[in-house]
Design a protein around this motif. Sequence first.
Motif, PDB file in Angstrom:
ATOM      1  N   PRO A 176      32.158   3.921 -27.244  1.00  0.00           N
ATOM      2  CA  PRO A 176      31.208   4.669 -26.420  1.00  0.00           C
ATOM      3  C   PRO A 176      30.011   3.796 -26.072  1.00  0.00           C
ATOM      4  CG  PRO A 176      30.975   5.256 -28.729  1.00  0.00           C
ATOM      5  CD  PRO A 176      32.022   4.188 -28.663  1.00  0.00           C
ATOM      6  N   CYS A 177      29.616   3.832 -24.812  1.00  0.00           N
ATOM      7  CA  CYS A 177      28.505   2.982 -24.386  1.00  0.00           C
ATOM      8  C   CYS A 177      27.631   3.691 -23.364  1.00  0.00           C
ATOM      9  CB  CYS A 177      29.041   1.687 -23.802  1.00  0.00           C
ATOM     10  SG  CYS A 177      29.918   1.933 -22.272  1.00  0.00           S
ATOM     11  N   THR A 178      26.396   3.233 -23.278  1.00  0.00           N
ATOM     12  CA  THR A 178      25.442   3.851 -22.363  1.00  0.00           C
ATOM     13  C   THR A 178      25.474   3.170 -21.002  1.00  0.00           C
ATOM     14  OG1 THR A 178      23.627   2.359 -22.883  1.00  0.00           O
ATOM     15  CG2 THR A 178      23.947   4.257 -24.332  1.00  0.00           C
ATOM     16  N   ALA A 179      24.908   3.838 -20.034  1.00  0.00           N
ATOM     17  CA  ALA A 179      24.809   3.265 -18.692  1.00  0.00           C
ATOM     18  C   ALA A 179      24.014   1.964 -18.741  1.00  0.00           C
ATOM     19  CB  ALA A 179      24.145   4.252 -17.747  1.00  0.00           C
ATOM     20  N   TYR A 180      23.043   1.946 -19.610  1.00  0.00           N
ATOM     21  CA  TYR A 180      22.226   0.742 -19.748  1.00  0.00           C
ATOM     22  C   TYR A 180      23.073  -0.454 -20.172  1.00  0.00           C
ATOM     23  CZ  TYR A 180      18.247  -2.177 -20.964  1.00  0.00           C
ATOM     24  OH  TYR A 180      17.345  -3.188 -21.022  1.00  0.00           O
ATOM     25  N   THR A 181      23.936  -0.230 -21.133  1.00  0.00           N
ATOM     26  CA  THR A 181      24.844  -1.283 -21.588  1.00  0.00           C
ATOM     27  C   THR A 181      25.681  -1.801 -20.433  1.00  0.00           C
ATOM     28  OG1 THR A 181      25.018  -0.016 -23.637  1.00  0.00           O
ATOM     29  CG2 THR A 181      26.556  -1.852 -23.336  1.00  0.00           C
ATOM     30  N   LEU A 182      26.185  -0.904 -19.625  1.00  0.00           N
ATOM     31  CA  LEU A 182      26.999  -1.283 -18.477  1.00  0.00           C
ATOM     32  C   LEU A 182      26.200  -2.189 -17.544  1.00  0.00           C
ATOM     33  CD1 LEU A 182      28.596   2.207 -17.804  1.00  0.00           C
ATOM     34  CD2 LEU A 182      29.732   0.204 -18.798  1.00  0.00           C
ATOM     35  N   ARG A 183      24.950  -1.804 -17.308  1.00  0.00           N
ATOM     36  CA  ARG A 183      24.096  -2.629 -16.467  1.00  0.00           C
ATOM     37  C   ARG A 183      23.993  -4.035 -17.031  1.00  0.00           C
ATOM     38  NH1 ARG A 183      18.300  -0.829 -15.245  1.00  0.00           N
ATOM     39  NH2 ARG A 183      18.498  -2.677 -13.952  1.00  0.00           N
ATOM     40  N   ARG A 190      28.691  10.349 -10.902  1.00  0.00           N
ATOM     41  CA  ARG A 190      29.859  10.668 -10.081  1.00  0.00           C
ATOM     42  C   ARG A 190      31.102  10.761 -10.964  1.00  0.00           C
ATOM     43  NH1 ARG A 190      28.067   6.641  -6.225  1.00  0.00           N
ATOM     44  NH2 ARG A 190      29.928   5.364  -6.460  1.00  0.00           N
ATOM     45  N   LEU A 191      31.319   9.745 -11.748  1.00  0.00           N
ATOM     46  CA  LEU A 191      32.506   9.714 -12.607  1.00  0.00           C
ATOM     47  C   LEU A 191      32.515  10.909 -13.560  1.00  0.00           C
ATOM     48  CD1 LEU A 191      32.710   5.909 -13.568  1.00  0.00           C
ATOM     49  CD2 LEU A 191      33.958   7.111 -11.775  1.00  0.00           C
ATOM     50  N   GLU A 192      31.339  11.256 -14.046  1.00  0.00           N
ATOM     51  CA  GLU A 192      31.273  12.381 -14.973  1.00  0.00           C
ATOM     52  C   GLU A 192      31.619  13.691 -14.262  1.00  0.00           C
ATOM     53  OE1 GLU A 192      27.507  12.879 -16.842  1.00  0.00           O
ATOM     54  OE2 GLU A 192      28.340  13.945 -18.567  1.00  0.00           O
ATOM     55  N   ARG A 193      31.098  13.840 -13.048  1.00  0.00           N
ATOM     56  CA  ARG A 193      31.413  15.054 -12.294  1.00  0.00           C
ATOM     57  C   ARG A 193      32.909  15.175 -12.035  1.00  0.00           C
ATOM     58  NH1 ARG A 193      27.051  14.001  -9.156  1.00  0.00           N
ATOM     59  NH2 ARG A 193      28.369  13.196  -7.499  1.00  0.00           N
ATOM     60  N   GLN A 194      33.562  14.014 -11.860  1.00  0.00           N
ATOM     61  CA  GLN A 194      35.000  14.047 -11.623  1.00  0.00           C
ATOM     62  C   GLN A 194      35.788  14.102 -12.930  1.00  0.00           C
ATOM     63  OE1 GLN A 194      34.519  10.571  -8.425  1.00  0.00           O
ATOM     64  NE2 GLN A 194      36.607  11.384  -8.441  1.00  0.00           N
ATOM     65  N   ARG A 195      35.084  14.223 -14.034  1.00  0.00           N
ATOM     66  CA  ARG A 195      35.725  14.344 -15.345  1.00  0.00           C
ATOM     67  C   ARG A 195      36.577  13.124 -15.693  1.00  0.00           C
ATOM     68  NH1 ARG A 195      32.541  18.282 -15.705  1.00  0.00           N
ATOM     69  NH2 ARG A 195      33.070  20.374 -15.020  1.00  0.00           N
ATOM     70  N   LEU A 196      36.188  11.970 -15.177  1.00  0.00           N
ATOM     71  CA  LEU A 196      36.902  10.752 -15.541  1.00  0.00           C
ATOM     72  C   LEU A 196      36.257  10.145 -16.779  1.00  0.00           C
ATOM     73  CD1 LEU A 196      37.356   9.205 -11.994  1.00  0.00           C
ATOM     74  CD2 LEU A 196      38.942  10.628 -13.289  1.00  0.00           C
ATOM     75  N   VAL A 197      35.092  10.671 -17.082  1.00  0.00           N
ATOM     76  CA  VAL A 197      34.244  10.115 -18.122  1.00  0.00           C
ATOM     77  C   VAL A 197      33.511  11.279 -18.756  1.00  0.00           C
ATOM     78  CG1 VAL A 197      31.866   9.282 -17.920  1.00  0.00           C
ATOM     79  CG2 VAL A 197      33.758   7.705 -17.599  1.00  0.00           C
ATOM     80  N   ARG A 198      33.298  11.195 -20.041  1.00  0.00           N
ATOM     81  CA  ARG A 198      32.498  12.249 -20.675  1.00  0.00           C
ATOM     82  C   ARG A 198      31.418  11.612 -21.534  1.00  0.00           C
ATOM     83  NH1 ARG A 198      36.324  12.694 -25.020  1.00  0.00           N
ATOM     84  NH2 ARG A 198      37.874  13.528 -23.600  1.00  0.00           N
ATOM     85  N   ALA A 199      30.318  12.330 -21.657  1.00  0.00           N
ATOM     86  CA  ALA A 199      29.172  11.765 -22.356  1.00  0.00           C
ATOM     87  C   ALA A 199      28.929  12.472 -23.675  1.00  0.00           C
ATOM     88  CB  ALA A 199      27.938  11.866 -21.477  1.00  0.00           C
ATOM     89  N   LYS A 200      28.842  11.703 -24.732  1.00  0.00           N
ATOM     90  CA  LYS A 200      28.356  12.239 -26.006  1.00  0.00           C
ATOM     91  C   LYS A 200      26.853  12.075 -25.995  1.00  0.00           C
ATOM     92  CE  LYS A 200      32.367  10.813 -28.741  1.00  0.00           C
ATOM     93  NZ  LYS A 200      32.694  11.983 -29.548  1.00  0.00           N
ATOM     94  N   LYS A 214      13.187  11.064 -30.297  1.00  0.00           N
ATOM     95  CA  LYS A 214      12.852  11.770 -29.066  1.00  0.00           C
ATOM     96  C   LYS A 214      13.442  11.068 -27.849  1.00  0.00           C
ATOM     97  CE  LYS A 214       9.071  14.049 -29.401  1.00  0.00           C
ATOM     98  NZ  LYS A 214       7.623  14.332 -29.495  1.00  0.00           N
ATOM     99  N   ARG A 215      14.310  10.075 -28.140  1.00  0.00           N
ATOM    100  CA  ARG A 215      14.853   9.260 -27.064  1.00  0.00           C
ATOM    101  C   ARG A 215      16.191   9.807 -26.623  1.00  0.00           C
ATOM    102  NH1 ARG A 215      13.458   3.520 -27.370  1.00  0.00           N
ATOM    103  NH2 ARG A 215      14.359   2.443 -25.603  1.00  0.00           N
ATOM    104  N   ARG A 216      16.255  10.177 -25.350  1.00  0.00           N
ATOM    105  CA  ARG A 216      17.534  10.661 -24.834  1.00  0.00           C
ATOM    106  C   ARG A 216      18.451   9.475 -24.583  1.00  0.00           C
ATOM    107  NH1 ARG A 216      15.684  11.332 -18.542  1.00  0.00           N
ATOM    108  NH2 ARG A 216      14.155   9.681 -18.770  1.00  0.00           N
ATOM    109  N   SER A 217      19.727   9.667 -24.787  1.00  0.00           N
ATOM    110  CA  SER A 217      20.682   8.592 -24.640  1.00  0.00           C
ATOM    111  C   SER A 217      22.077   9.193 -24.522  1.00  0.00           C
ATOM    112  CB  SER A 217      20.609   7.663 -25.860  1.00  0.00           C
ATOM    113  OG  SER A 217      21.600   6.680 -25.792  1.00  0.00           O
TER     114      SER A 217
END
Lengths: 186, 186
Positions: free
Chosen positions: A25-32, A56-66, A72-75
């Motif tokens: 599992p990785c964050t968008a930041y990591t991808l960047r 976009r990918l999440e809306r298409q259910r190709l990806v899910r976020a934990k 207090k840091r969202r991630s």
Amino acid sequence: MGGSAMRGLTELEGCVLGLIWELAPCTAYTLRQELLQSHSPYWSGSAGAIYPLVARLERQRLVRAKDRATGKRRSKAYELTPAGLRRLVQWLGPPLTDETVGVPMDPLRTRVRFLGALPPASRAAFLADAEARMRDRLTRMEKPSGASDPKANLYEELNERGAVAMMRARLEWVREVAAGRDGRPR
Amino acid sequence: MGGSAMRGLTELEGCVLGLIWELAPCTAYTLRQELLQSHSPYWSGSAGAIYPLVARLERQRLVRAKDRATGKRRSKAYELTPAGLRRLVQWLGPPLTDETVGVPMDPLRTRVRFLGALPPASRAAFLADAEARMRDRLTRMEKPSGASDPKANLYEELNERGAVAMMRARLEWVREVAAGRDGRPR
DNA sequence: CCGCTCATGTAACTGGTTACATGATTTA
DNA sequence: TAAATCATGTAACCAGTTACATGAGCGG
């Protein structure tokens, strides 16, 4: 099935899907970071590209976020869904498209095509500059493989070797252009 | 001087400027054909790309149009202005940018990086497909140079040789990937 | 406490894409 | 004269770009 008409993935979408598969599992930041640090940055890896893309990918259910917020840091840490993996596999091929196998675009080659528009002196300078910069790049690409990173997976290594091979061939070609602008046997 | 802030040319703009230099005086339609018939169509050569583009160039006075309507048919033939030629020369370089000399993007290479996501059987199929299609392309690229077109100018020929060289190197690389996925001495 | 990096986003823009519209000219 | 092609464009859309905004955590 599958919500919204399933148009093909863009190159960047496919690539990001692949990265998520690799790093989950990785964050968008990591991808960047991955895109930015890649020493072939045809993509800016800008926030403005990545965040909307993963959304976009999440809306298409190709990806899910934990959701794993520390303090207090969202991630959000992403991973592929089964549908996402299927999509990635389908994007990879086979079958391959002509777009995929065909001669890739190369700005240097494009410029060489119009070298005739430069005054002859500049032509030589152009080719010298090209050669110097490419040699420089090559050495920097070949070196760090010494011991620093054991190259996590095989295909990442092969990918990199491909990049080196391309640069070598390109360099050789530029030399050919420079040396014999007469080159051809007749 | 030079109207509008002079931002850098896009790759397509530079290429079109080069084509106009080469083919002048020529119509937008001719430019489209040239882009479409090029056997490396990374650009669609669509009307929606070309016409606005040349209009842009004309507004910036990099290009001027001789109106030569035959009969009732309107037709604009473009050629470079002196400023246009200067701009082309400057776009060509030297100096070259890192973007220009760096490893070009290659969708095939990108996919290979994530080959691990395919079931092993598909991996073999992928590589076989890639090799077959590339061999096919190569033969079709190498042949027609026999006698059909004497290759107008030298640099167009060299450009094409560059394309062939790239394809050869890529093919060899794919073979290496296929043959020894073990390949490396350790 | 100040500033740097981590981390997630939004806003405005833009170049190129597909698809459509229009009319002239050539060919069957 | 009907169909195909030549030739010039417009309209809607979209992915990726730069630039900006926001705030948490951390090292000096």
